[in-house]
Structure formats: C-alpha cells, structure tokens
Design an enzyme around this catalytic site. Structure first.
Site, short mmCIF file in Angstrom:
data_model
loop_
_atom_site.label_atom_id
_atom_site.label_comp_id
_atom_site.label_asym_id
_atom_site.label_seq_id
_atom_site.Cartn_x
_atom_site.Cartn_y
_atom_site.Cartn_z
CB THR A 114 33.78 35.45 36.75
OG1 THR A 114 35.14 35.03 36.89
CG2 THR A 114 33.10 35.38 38.10
CB SER A 149 42.14 39.06 38.41
OG SER A 149 41.04 39.94 38.63
CE1 TYR A 180 33.88 38.95 38.21
CE2 TYR A 180 35.76 40.38 37.73
CZ TYR A 180 35.10 39.50 38.57
OH TYR A 180 35.68 39.15 39.77
CE LYS A 221 37.00 31.84 39.76
NZ LYS A 221 36.15 32.77 40.51
CG HIS A 229 33.57 35.42 43.33
ND1 HIS A 229 33.25 35.67 42.03
CD2 HIS A 229 34.47 36.37 43.67
CE1 HIS A 229 33.92 36.73 41.60
NE2 HIS A 229 34.68 37.18 42.60
CD GLN A 276 37.97 37.25 36.20
OE1 GLN A 276 38.84 38.12 36.38
NE2 GLN A 276 36.68 37.51 36.29
CB ILE A 307 42.29 24.22 47.41
CG1 ILE A 307 41.07 23.73 46.64
CG2 ILE A 307 43.49 23.31 47.23
CD1 ILE A 307 40.68 22.32 46.89
#
Length: 361
Positions: free
Chosen positions: A160, A111, A134, A233, A257, A132, A291
């Site tokens: 994302t 992240s 933003y 994503k 999310h 990842q 999951i």
C-alpha cells in the site's frame, strides 16, 4: 444462524445487522472515511452513474465467471480486500474470513494490521492468500515481514503506497479509537514497542507502521526481498501506474483506501479509465472502493479492470454471522455478477468489453 444469513438478499443489508452487533468504536472504525467522508460516498455513487448497454439474443445458457490473475485462479473476478482488526467483528477474525474465502475459492488479501497471524490465516484457507504490507519507518522490519509472508505460503504481496501519513478519520478521534484490550495486531508486534493500545485515532495508535519519506526506491527494496509477485495498491494516476510497472510491480490496484486517506480524492471509477488506457498491456489492473453489487463488478471489467476487491461488505458479513456471514456475502456477489453477465449478453469474462458502457454525450 445460516438460515438467518440466507434471508439477507444483498450486501448493503448486512451493514445494519453488523451495526447492531458491533461496538460503536468498532463500527465507526470500519465504516469511516477521512474528514467529511465525501470520497467515501463518491466511491459508491460513481459506480451507480455508469450506465450499461446490454446485448440481446446472445446464448448465455452456459456462463463462465472465472479468470486468472498472477497465477491465481479466481472463480469470479473478486479478491477479498485487506481490512484491519477483524477480531473486533468476530472472535475468529481473519481466520473466519479465510475459511469463507476457501469455501468460495476466492483469494483473500490479509491486512498487515490483522489480529490473527499470517500463518494461522494461510493454514485456514485452501484458497490463495496475498499479504498486504505498509513500508514502515522500520525498513528492516518491513523486509522481514515480507519474507515471513512468502515463507508462510502467501502467493503475492500487496504494498500500500497511499499512506505517507494517516488520513484524519474524525469518528475514530471522537471515539478515542484504540486496539481493544485482549486483542493485538499480531504481525506487527516488536519487543517493547506499542501496537495501538493507546492513542486517539490511527495517527496516534499506529504511527510507526508508515513513513512519510517513502519513495519508489523503497518499493524496489521490498520487491527484491521476495520471489513472489508484488502488487502496488493505492494508485489513482496513470503516471503512477506506469511508474509502478517500471519498478517491477506485477499488478496495480486502483484505490483511494476506501475514502480513508485524502478526502476529495477521485472516486476509483473515475480514475480507472486513464489508468487502463496507460497500462492495460503491462499487467493486471484491480480496482476497489465502493463495489457493493455484482453489477459493479461487471461495470469495472467493462471499463478495463481485471478484477475488483471488496472490503466493507466482507466486514459486515463477518460481524453479522462470522464465517457464515462472509460465505453469504460472497455468494450474493457471485450470484449477482452471474446474473448481470447473463442480462448483459456475456457468456464469459472476456466478453465483458468496453462497448457495454453507455457513453454520455
């Protein structure tokens, strides 16, 4: 501690142990969804609703769980999903998770809201690391972060796109969520700029890290800034999946999310089939959200996903036992998936096909 971890038999059991070891603010931050948390629960429930039709009398004495995605070899079809601020769960935070990922050979998605640096995490793991990000209101900073991740050795970016604004997570507001003292979101630090040490919830604490004016053109800029694959994503619509590939995405991640943005958004298990139908021939499709068991991985692959991502169970393992806890969660999920394959008559991942799904009348 390791013996204690080995006594835990499923990923859900880690949640109660994690709760006993986390502050209320940290536990609620990790567990919470948006508003009434309907989508949060629906994500889990939707996988349970999918019934299977196992094959009989198939030789499954030798099973191969491995697959490949964007040049990354996965020992089983799972990536560790990006989850923020892991030092709230364990002093080593993302580095402990990276070490466990390396032990299992599982790719870790880091992240951008991590509490350990990109470089520390990449150096801690012999397995592949994906970054990842933003696309923030500071476009130059975002581009630099993407290039920094590439320079550090990350194998891909995961952008994302479902956060034009932060979802309203009421637990965080009640708790006055803020980045704990002595901790920082190290990869987003800018001179003279706040990194979440004040505020009430994510909107106040980290508003600058996202941007409501984001469009597909901004994805083009990030993709052109690096030479590594870019995954997208936060896709729930088939037409958006098509647009993502049109704009150069190497893979799409079907995700809401973790139920933390729009409450009422479709569970990912419900959104997945239309996306598979539209773009399965264009690149890998990864799915996350709810999951919890190895059989959920089999369900996702039978529905056309290439792999899954798992987030909260990793956090529960990290909070319960650090690296050993994450080791145990990954072992459980791999073992459950292996048994689910055997019991479904599947000797390898390619044999996990749509005919295993029971179609309700």
């Amino acid at each position: 501690m390791i013996n204690d971890m080995n006594s835990i038999l499923n990923s859900e059991s880690f949640m109660a142990l994690a709760q006993s070891r986390l502050s209320k603010m940290a536990f609620d931050y990790y567990r919470s969804g948006a508003w009434g948390e309907w989508t949060l629960q629906a994500n889990v429930d939707a996988w349970k609703e999918i019934s299977l039709l196992p094959r009989s009398l198939v030789d499954v004495s030798r099973r191969n769980l491995s697959c490949e995605i964007l040049g990354m070899r996965l020992p089983f079809p799972l990536l560790i999903a990006p989850t923020a601020m892991q030092c709230m769960a364990d002093a080593q935070g993302e580095v402990a998770t990276a070490r466990a990922a390396a032990n299992a050979g599982v790719p870790m998605v880091l992240s951008s809201l991590s509490t350990r640096s990109i470089e520390d995490v990449v150096n801690a793991s012999s397995a592949d690391v994906v970054m990842q990000i933003y696309i923030s209101s500071d476009r130059g900073f975002t581009k630099s972060l993407a290039q920094r991740a590439q320079a550090a050795g990350c194998k891909a970016l995961m952008v994302t796109v479902d956060t034009p604004v932060w979802g309203v997570r009421e637990r965080d507001i009640h708790n006055g969520f803020r980045v704990p003292d002595g901790m920082s979101i190290v990869n987003l630090q800018r001179p003279g700029q706040p990194t979440g040490h004040s505020g009430s919830g994510m909107g106040d604490a980290l508003g600058w890290t996202i941007d409501a004016s984001l469009t597909w053109k901004d994805l083009d800029v990030i993709r052109q800034a690096v030479n590594i694959p870019v995954m997208v994503k936060g896709i729930l619509r088939a037409d958006d999946a098509e647009r993502a590939f049109d704009h150069g995405a190497a893979a799409v991640v079907v995700s809401n999310h973790g139920g933390r943005q729009l409450d009422g958004a479709a569970p990912t298990a419900h959104a997945l089939p239309a996306i598979v139908s539209a773009v399965a021939d264009r690149g890998p499709i990864i799915v996350d959200g709810g999951i919890r068991r190895g059989v959920d991985i089999l369900r996702a692959l039978a529905m056309g996903a290439s792999a899954v991502q798992v987030g909260r169970p990793i956090l529960w393992g990290l909070a319960a036992g650090g690296e050993a806890g994450v080791d145990r969660v990954l072992h459980i999920l791999a073992h459950e998936f292996d048994l689910a394959m055997a019991l479904s008559g599947c000797a390898n991942v390619k044999s996990i096909t749509a005919d295993l799904i029971y179609q309700h009348a």
